[in-house]
Design an enzyme around this catalytic site. Structure first.
Site, PDB file in Angstrom:
ATOM      1  N   ASP A 461      13.978  44.208   4.923  1.00 19.58           N
ATOM      2  CA  ASP A 461      14.697  44.192   5.967  1.00 19.58           C
ATOM      3  C   ASP A 461      15.358  42.233   6.234  1.00 19.58           C
ATOM      4  OD1 ASP A 461      16.007  44.857   8.089  1.00 19.58           O
ATOM      5  OD2 ASP A 461      14.319  44.878   9.240  1.00 19.58           O
ATOM      6  N   LYS A 462      16.845  43.040   6.626  1.00 19.74           N
ATOM      7  CA  LYS A 462      17.108  41.211   7.610  1.00 19.74           C
ATOM      8  C   LYS A 462      16.406  41.215   8.643  1.00 19.74           C
ATOM      9  CE  LYS A 462      21.128  40.659   8.846  1.00 19.74           C
ATOM     10  NZ  LYS A 462      20.705  40.421  10.392  1.00 19.74           N
ATOM     11  N   GLY A 748      20.898  47.423   8.316  1.00 14.92           N
ATOM     12  CA  GLY A 748      21.887  47.706   9.341  1.00 14.92           C
ATOM     13  C   GLY A 748      22.608  46.910   9.652  1.00 14.92           C
ATOM     14  N   LYS A 835      17.653  53.663   2.502  1.00 12.56           N
ATOM     15  CA  LYS A 835      17.100  53.264   2.060  1.00 12.56           C
ATOM     16  C   LYS A 835      15.304  53.704   1.707  1.00 12.56           C
ATOM     17  CE  LYS A 835      17.284  49.813   6.197  1.00 12.56           C
ATOM     18  NZ  LYS A 835      16.848  48.876   7.106  1.00 12.56           N
TER      19      LYS A 835
END
Length: 1065
Positions: A461-462, A748, A835
């Site tokens: 994830d970021k 997202g 994802k």
């Protein structure tokens, strides 16, 4: 306000009317029958929903895009839901199970405020259930998950066969005690996890909320909330169900939500109440009006909502359209004020639930390989048994003899291997928890720690994982001059000079007039840029008491120490905080006005005429304000350079400077303005209001009207904001890349933001090109874009969730083939189900192990789908080697002793073995590539150990025949003692790096065997093994069985050393 369509009844049933043809597709697009719009595992394309007319039907779900939060709030990850489908598709249709329960297919609903009894269908209970089993399915479920693999099933059948007298070869406990130990450990571990889940679920379901009723406010548990209830949610309290926002206690008529557990973004989202209910004097008046909400069917889209609010008892009836701005999704947390909402969806119909999947029982690749090798060994046993029966010419009850021979040779597959595997994994888990370099790490699953040594793809994830989501203003660019962090004092001096200069400038000295003019011009440009940044945003200052000043007094006096900025984007907060640092401070804001304070403590008042929020499609936001002191109307706009380049006046520096700042990893925004005359604004307002009242194509008409203003705007400046990375992200990604692990970022967030983070974190190296996959909506566009991408080489890929969905729908194999060749992949605007689907496709297409890293929220589905899920920071490289041995059949305690106290400690001590030191492994991450080849348990390695076992078994048996011909009656003592010694020597041969506990394990095992001889007189003659002749003959047999292997090991290390040998020397 608009009137309700007379062709739509209060329950939303569509009758024949002229617009029915346009609205029908969206009404038909229910998830249960919308397979083309909702492919497996993914969300529908964004914008797929039709606009809902007044009282009209909903559109199909748009593309959801969510990310993980930080799990700091005690919020459940997975509320109650239907049984998971094998393909992990979204809960598009509830099928026969729901129909038999009275639920039927999901469909639009009419919800009357405060009257849950007025419902047109059955709704699920609002309960949380994260457990994999219930009281009745726990034991069958655990046993099934254990015995569905041949390795465990083999030992179960072996133990059960001993209940048949014709097949019994020894005491029952010799088979059932080891098997029972393994099962007991597994059952206890699963039971502890289930109890923990039950306690967490109970805590969440028991949270108390206030419900508005005709008798006043009553307390109600979260699990007792029903559709139609009016629920009061206090500040910092979790929203218990999907609701429509009706009222707030905030003076500005809005509230902020923390959505980190839903979409993974820590920035706050602005939500607006229904205007009709916000105007009511008190919250109790909600029960006095006759009103209802018509809402779309439950779907997975957390970024869109279509519905209408209708009040019937007014004259004329009032109807308001509802959108995502009016929705409060379950799992979010109110960050400001107290809110009142009406419940629309509960239980399995919650948006958060529909975006998660049930956890699956994971089994490691090592276990699967052992399971496969067990089948090969069993096949070999069958062949040997058939050969033995064939030598007897299939005489008598030969079929029973086959089974007896299978049992006779059954210990070629030792159950001690199962015990050592489980115990080794527990030790690995313990080592991870105790690792001083990753303090605070918690191992949630002790069944797959060895997976960390075989990872090929890391999906991360970021926000919160790679970045801290803390924005820092880094650059202000005016075209001819740029200001960085080291020159912000110049900007501050320009602002100070504008607001503190005298009405009459002092007479300039001769020759200084041009310099003064240039300075004044630059100050004016800087002032216009800073003023635009201070006004063009959606930030609200909130004042909280600090113990000295109360909240009302702080708000009245604009106390700096009590002010906190709330916004839907951390970028905007960073910009407003920067304008405060240079002298122009945002001190007040509501829905219609804004106040700025100058360096001279003067308050500038502005009226907000229109606000155009940022959207993913428009990539820009705008605001129209009127300066109360001058009456000037100004249209400010900021947005991405790709859209602003066609809006601002021609210039020759915008594209170049945007590229330079983007290469530095900065988020670039272009700021522009346009002055409007009063007549020009009045004309725009009339057209804008008319467009907002449209029933059909509302979004398109509104966008068209706004675009009429977005022409020839004056370019003011560029801003550069950096998202702070987590500590050591860049070297960590570099290490993973050198180790042969490909990193994919699934987020997202917006495409531009994700691209900047990928560059800033060096996920994409400076010498690599980036191919941004353009937005595609159909098969033809996807085909053309894939062909364009195919021509790129050594290029990182950036793709949005909507385009990804189209590609996977039509060209799944081709897209995955191209993506797997990329050095790095960035997927933005990804839904949780997308994802998880990407993880599953990587596993299916490459056959490699995947590891998912996230920080909670919607990353749960991805983490559950991956082979190994990580929710903590840190890097670890593990390798595991386990030892195989074939043994003959021994009676009673001998077989249990061999599998446990005689050999378990040395074999188990191998978990401490290291090929290289951890410091060397971190310094040379390329060594990790050897683990990806799986050589420690390849078929070649397995065959070598089988041949070694055959050689050693033959040596022990034939050595006993040759040297003990006259004492062959003591064959058990001879062979068993030689076997124990051979086992200990072979473990020593396997060790690469000695640990003092390994020496203790070897000596302890030998001591246990010698000590136990006192109690084994039934099987072994103690006086016989005490003779000198016995000792030297057993020593010879043991040396013959082990010495050649030591010689071969020495020769191999001398002439064909492993890749790490030079590093260790």
């Amino acid at each position: 306000m608009v009137r309700p369509c007379p062709s739509v009844g209060p329950r939303g049933r569509l009758r024949a009317w002229p617009g029915a043809r346009e609205l029908a597709p969206s009404l038909r697009a229910r998830p249960a029958r919308c397979r083309r719009l909702l492919p497996r595992g993914g969300a529908a394309p964004a914008g797929g929903g039709a606009e809902a007319g007044p009282g009209g039907g909903p559109g199909c779900a748009g593309g959801a895009a969510v990310k993980a939060g930080d799990m700091t709030d005690n919020i459940p990850l997975q509320p109650v839901r239907q049984k998971k489908r094998m393909d992990s598709r979204p809960r598009a249709g509830c099928g026969e199970w729901l129909r038999c329960c009275g639920g039927g297919e999901p469909r639009p609903r009419t919800v009357w405020l405060g009257h849950p009894e007025k419902r047109d269908q059955r709704y699920p209970r609002n309960v949380i259930n994260n457990q994999k089993y219930n009281f009745f399915t726990f034991l069958p479920g655990v046993l099934f998950n254990q015995f569905k693999y041949f390795f465990n099933l083999y030992f179960l059948l072996l133990a059960c066969s001993q209940f048949v007298p014709e097949m019994r070869l020894g005491a029952l406990y010799t088979y059932w005690v080891p098997l029972g130990f393994v099962l007991a450990v597994t059952i206890i571990r699963e039971a502890v996890e289930e109890i923990r889940c039950y306690m967490r679920d109970k805590e969440v379901n028991s949270q108390v909320y206030s419900r508005l009723t005709a008798r006043g406010t009553v307390k109600v548990k979260s699990s007792s909330i029903q559709v139609g209830d009016l629920i009061i949610v206090e500040k910092n309290q979790r929203v218990p169900a999907d609701m429509i926002f009706l009222r707030t206690s905030e003076k500005n008529g809005s509230c902020f939500l923390r959505t980190d557990q839903l979409d993974g973004e820590t920035d706050w989202k602005l939500r607006l109440p229904v205007a009709c209910t916000q105007r009511l004097p008190t919250a109790a008046d909600l029960l006095q009006i006759r009103s209802y909400v018509y809402a779309e069917e439950p779907n997975i889209d957390i970024h869109n909502f279509v519905g209408t609010f209708t009040r019937e008892d007014s004259d004329p009836p009032i109807s308001e359209s509802l959108s995502i701005e009016n929705a409060l999704w379950a799992g979010t947390v109110t960050a400001s004020g107290t809110v009142v909402g009406v419940v629309l969806y509960t239980g399995r119909e919650l948006r958060s639930v529909m975006n998660t999947s049930n956890p699956r029982s994971k089994i490691g690749l090592f276990d699967l390989e052992v399971n496969c090798l067990t089948k090969i060994l069993f096949a070999a046993l069958v062949v040997v048994a058939l050969v033995m029966v064939a030598l007897q010419h299939f005489a008598g009850r030969w079929y029973l003899q086959i089974i007896r021979f299978l049992l006779l040779f059954s210990n070629i597959i030792p159950i001690s291997l199962r015990v050592n595997l489980d115990m080794g994994k527990i030790v690995y888990s313990w080592v991870i928890r105790r690792d001083s370099k990753i303090p605070g790490t918690v191992v949630r699953s002790s069944t797959i720690p060895e997976q960390l040594g075989r990872i090929s793809y890391l999906l991360t994830d970021k926000t919160g994982t790679l970045t801290q989501n803390e924005m820092v203003f880094k650059r202000l660019h005016l075209g001819t001059v740029a200001y960085g962090l080291d020159s912000m004092d110049e900007v501050q001096s320009h602002i100070f000079s504008i607001y503190t200069q005298q009405p009459q400038d002092p007479p300039a000295q001769k020759g200084s007039a041009p310099t003064t003019k240039v300075r004044r011009t630059m100050s004016s440009r800087v002032h216009e840029a800073v003023k635009a940044i201070a006004l063009c945003h959606n930030v609200t200052p909130v004042y909280e008491s600090n113990g000295v000043t109360d909240q009302a007094e702080a708000e009245k006096q604009y106390e700096d120490s009590c002010r906190v900025y709330q916004a839907s984007s951390p970028d905007e907060v960073a910009l407003v905080q920067w304008t405060e640092s240079v002298g122009l401070t945002l001190v007040g804001r509501d829905q219609s006005s804004m106040q700025l304070r100058t360096p001279g403590d003067q308050i500038l008042n502005f009226t907000i005429l229109q606000l155009f929020p940022f959207t993913y499609e428009s990539k820009r936001m705008g605001i129209i304000v009127r300066d109360e002191s001058t009456g000037e109307i100004t249209f400010y706009m900021k947005g991405a350079d790709v859209v602003m380049a066609g809006i601002v006046q021609y210039n020759d520096w915008l594209e170049e400077e945007c590229g330079n700042m983007a290469r530095e990893g900065l988020r670039v925004l272009v700021v522009a303005k346009k002055s409007l005359a009063e007549e020009q604004y009045q004309d725009f307002e009339a057209r804008y209001v008319q467009a907002k009242l449209s029933v059909h194509d509302r979004s398109l008409k509104v966008a068209t009207v706004i675009e009429s203003l977005e022409m020839e705007m004056e370019l003011l400046c560029l801003t550069g904001v950096e998202d702070q990375l987590q500590a050591d992200v860049r070297p960590t990604l570099e290490t993973l890349r050198n180790a042969g692990i490909k990193v994919w970022m699934l987020t997202g967030d917006k495409l531009e933001t994700a691209t900047c983070t990928a560059k800033n974190a060096h996920l994409v190296t400076r010498n690599q090109d980036i191919h941004i996959f353009r937005l595609v909506t159909n098969r033809g566009e996807a085909h053309l874009e894939l062909n364009a991408f195919r021509r790129k080489h050594d290029c990182a890929l950036v793709i949005s969730g909507d385009s990804l969905e189209v590609c996977l729908k039509y060209y799944e194999y081709e897209f995955m083939e191209l993506a797997c060749q990329c050095p790095a992949v960035v997927c933005c605007r990804c839904a949780p189900t997308q994802k998880a689907r990407i993880v599953r496709l990587l596993q299916e297409r490459t056959g490699r192990l995947t590891c998912a890293v996230g920080d909670g929220g919607n990353d749960v589905s991805m983490i559950q789908e991956s082979d190994c899920g990580v929710g903590v920071e840190g890097k670890a490289v593990f390798s595991s080697v386990f030892y195989f041995a074939s043994v003959p059949l021994y009676q009673g305690f001998l077989i249990i002793g061999y599998s446990t106290i005689y050999t378990m400690f040395p074999v188990f001590s191998l978990v401490l073995d290291k090929d290289v030191k951890s410091e060397v492994a971190m310094l040379y991450p390329e060594l990790y590539k050897d683990l990806l080849k799986g050589r420690p348990l390849s078929y070649k390695t397995f065959l070598i150990w089988v041949l070694i076992s055959i050689y050693q078994g033959s040596t022990i048996m034939y050595g006993a025949l040759l040297l003990f011909e006259s004492e062959f009656v003591h064959i058990v003592a001879i062979s068993f003692t030689s076997l124990i010694l051979t086992e200990l020597l072979m473990v020593a041969l396997t060790i690469q790096t000695w640990h003092w506990l390994m020496t203790v394990a070897e000596l302890l095992s030998l001591a246990c065997y010698v000590a136990s001889l006192v109690f084994l007189h039934e099987f072994i003659d103690v006086y016989f093994i005490a003779t000198l002749s016995f000792l030297w003959k057993v020593s010879v047999i043991t040396l013959v069985s082990c010495l050649p292997l030591y010689v071969l090991k020495y020769l191999r290390r001398r002439f064909s050393p492993p890749s790490y040998s030079k590093l260790t020397s």
